[in-house]
Design an enzyme around this catalytic site. Structure first.
Site, PDB file in Angstrom:
ATOM      1  N   HIS A 123      41.382  38.239  41.305  1.00 54.41           N
ATOM      2  CA  HIS A 123      41.997  36.961  41.560  1.00 54.41           C
ATOM      3  C   HIS A 123      42.482  36.315  40.144  1.00 54.41           C
ATOM      4  CE1 HIS A 123      39.161  34.283  41.347  1.00 54.41           C
ATOM      5  NE2 HIS A 123      38.084  35.339  41.611  1.00 54.41           N
ATOM      6  N   ASP A 125      44.214  33.250  40.871  1.00 57.03           N
ATOM      7  CA  ASP A 125      43.607  31.647  40.664  1.00 57.03           C
ATOM      8  C   ASP A 125      42.393  31.247  39.825  1.00 57.03           C
ATOM      9  OD1 ASP A 125      42.570  33.163  42.859  1.00 57.03           O
ATOM     10  OD2 ASP A 125      42.522  30.758  44.128  1.00 57.03           O
ATOM     11  N   ASP A 158      35.965  33.739  35.461  1.00 56.26           N
ATOM     12  CA  ASP A 158      35.878  33.861  36.858  1.00 56.26           C
ATOM     13  C   ASP A 158      37.413  33.893  36.950  1.00 56.26           C
ATOM     14  OD1 ASP A 158      36.315  34.277  39.879  1.00 56.26           O
ATOM     15  OD2 ASP A 158      35.135  32.375  40.238  1.00 56.26           O
ATOM     16  N   GLU A 192      41.724  33.424  46.306  1.00 62.68           N
ATOM     17  CA  GLU A 192      40.598  34.139  46.694  1.00 62.68           C
ATOM     18  C   GLU A 192      39.298  32.661  46.514  1.00 62.68           C
ATOM     19  OE1 GLU A 192      36.578  34.891  45.852  1.00 62.68           O
ATOM     20  OE2 GLU A 192      37.309  33.450  44.564  1.00 62.68           O
ATOM     21  N   ASP A 219      35.579  45.531  43.138  1.00 58.18           N
ATOM     22  CA  ASP A 219      35.798  43.834  42.490  1.00 58.18           C
ATOM     23  C   ASP A 219      35.147  42.850  41.968  1.00 58.18           C
ATOM     24  OD1 ASP A 219      37.370  41.491  43.586  1.00 58.18           O
ATOM     25  OD2 ASP A 219      36.253  40.490  45.707  1.00 58.18           O
TER      26      ASP A 219
END
Ligand SMILES: [Zn+2]
Length: 492
Positions: A123, A125, A158, A192, A219
């Site tokens: 992700h 975001d 992240d 996410e 993932d």
């Protein structure tokens, strides 16, 4: 019987403690001799340019917020356009589709139509920087500073390093004219951090509608942890084969209010505090059995003498191991269902007794427990019928467990070993949640792995202050992703 066992335990423990005091060679001298595969080292990556592109990705403020009207979606559009501009060779090879407006699905068609497709997801975001904390960062969180051997900023861990390393790997392979045997899907999700309902869930539905069955999905997930067990330096790459569930439970309490000059003996705040206190004093049951035993198993030869004895004799030392692991929040979370008290509301004026109050507790559910078990535990612990217990929306049990015998797991393990050399690999429980949970109907082989080296002190950087990744580690990530596509695109 249990008294006798305790005595034996105490006796053996004293012997062990004594022996650890007198033993000069009790520290393990085992070393991993494996090295990075020479063909992985031979990938010729333009490191400076790759690092610049990661820095540029950090500068796009693709911040997720619960209130979607507050989101600056121009930043998302700019980010998607930036990827297209920076990775031209890859974009020539793949079909690209936007789903849920801002999530992107790439399809790299394979040569062999009889092989099931693979999928890599991540992700772009990021969580917001909490107000006022940006001044605490060494470098401004969206500057993308490259300094002291690190790229700094929100998303470096992240998960922008995750998705950017996949894009780098794709561009590298596309430039080499690589063609995968199996079709590879890459999905870059945009929400996410707020549940993935508009991004990952829509992409999963889209693929299901097309009748796609995946061979496996990888993932974001657990890192390569250094010193996860005290005194054991050997890095442990943990592959998440299951993830915990989650439930928010609200405790609400009402009572007559009144003036603060004549307070009754019990109060809303006191009653709810007492309930929280009872939950904190006795957490849900921990278990050192099953998956967690497999997680630590490869580390045993690298442990100190006393640790080895304990971990090799769990029939005797299970309780001691559990207590020790419970003291570390990371290992504690792998042992049991945890309870995080996240919201406490009561009162509005200093001289008025509140008539109502509420507490929200976020439980992360271990595969040994269910939502119903958590509710029963809460009721049993607080023992107060006047406190209303309510299960809030979006409760879910832990995920299914993916197999470690399946070929995709073995391929992923081998890829980690080839790319990182001196690491051990083991299956583990992913203690957080990620977008992978939306894909359970597409494959039973879901693996969660973050190719990032992390020490204890790095844990608070994820979603925290001074998030950063070492440039050296980022280049390792790119090499890993190239190898993952090469290995994973072939017949397994
Ligand atoms: Zn994430």
């Amino acid at each position: 019987m249990s008294l006798r066992l305790h005595r034996i335990q105490r006796f053996v423990l004293s012997v062990l403690l004594f022996s650890s005091l007198v033993c000069v060679s009790c520290k393990s001298s085992e070393k991993i001799t494996r090295e990075v595969d020479p063909t992985v080292e031979a990938y010729s990556i333009d490191e400076d340019k790759a690092i610049d592109r990661l820095s540029e990705a950090i500068q796009h403020k693709t911040v997720s917020l619960e209130d979607t009207t507050e989101i600056v979606y121009d930043q998302y559009d700019d980010f998607i356009a930036f990827l297209e501009k920076r990775y031209p060779h890859l974009h020539q090879k793949v079909e690209k589709q936007r789903i849920g407006k801002y999530s992107v699905l790439y399809k790299w068609e394979g040569n062999e139509s009889n092989l099931k497709p693979a999928m890599l997801i991540g992700h772009y975001d990021v969580v917001p920087v909490s107000s006022g904390s940006d001044t605490l960062w060494t470098y401004s969180p969206y500057k993308g500073a490259v300094d002291e051997g690190f790229v700094w900023g929100r998303g470096t861990l992240d998960d922008k390093s995750g998705i950017m390393s996949i894009m780098e790997a794709g561009e590298y392979l596309a430039e080499q004219n690589f063609n995968p045997d199996r079709t590879i899907y890459v999905a870059l999700h945009h929400d996410e951090e707020v549940g993935g309902v508009r991004g990952a869930q829509r992409i999963a539905e889209h693929l299901q509608d097309k009748g796609v069955e995946l061979a496996y999905l990888v993932d974001e997930g657990l890192p390569i942890a250094e010193e996860i067990i005290e005194n054991v330096e050997v890095p442990l790459a943990m592959i998440g084969i299951a993830s915990k569930g989650s439930v928010n439970i609200e405790l609400a309490y009402n009572q007559d209010g009144g003036h603060s000059s004549m307070p009754p003996r019990s109060s809303v705040i006191g009653t709810l505090s007492n309930a929280v206190n009872r939950i904190e004093r006795k957490p849900m049951k921990a278990s050192y059995r099953g998956l967690i035993v497999e997680t630590f198993d490869p580390l045993i030869p690298y442990m100190t003498y006393t640790q080895r004895l304990a971990f090799n004799n769990t029939w005797l030392f299970r309780r001691i191991i559990k207590n020790k692991l419970s003291n570390n929040p990371a290992t504690n979370a792998a042992l049991r269902t945890t309870a995080a008290k996240t919201i406490f509301e009561a009162g509005f004026k200093e001289n008025v007794l509140p008539v109502e109050g509420r507490v929200i507790i976020n439980f992360r559910i271990h595969p040994n427990d269910t939502v119903e078990d958590v509710v029963e535990y809460v009721r049993d612990r607080i023992r107060n019928d006047r406190i209303n217990i309510q299960v809030l929306d979006r409760a879910r049990n832990s995920s299914p467990v993916s197999s470690t015998k399946a070929m995709p797991y073995k391929m992923l393990k081998r890829t980690i070993e080839e790319s990182f050399g001196e690491v051990l690999v083991s299956p583990s429980l992913f203690i957080a949640a990620s977008d992978a949970r939306h894909f359970h109907d597409l494959t039973s082989n879901i693996y969660r792995f973050r190719p990032i080296r992390a020490r204890h002190e790095d844990r608070s950087r994820i979603h925290g202050i001074d998030e950063r990744i070492s440039t050296e580690n980022y280049i390792e990530m790119i090499r890993f992703q190239i190898r993952l596509i090469e290995n994973g695109a072939a017949e397994l």
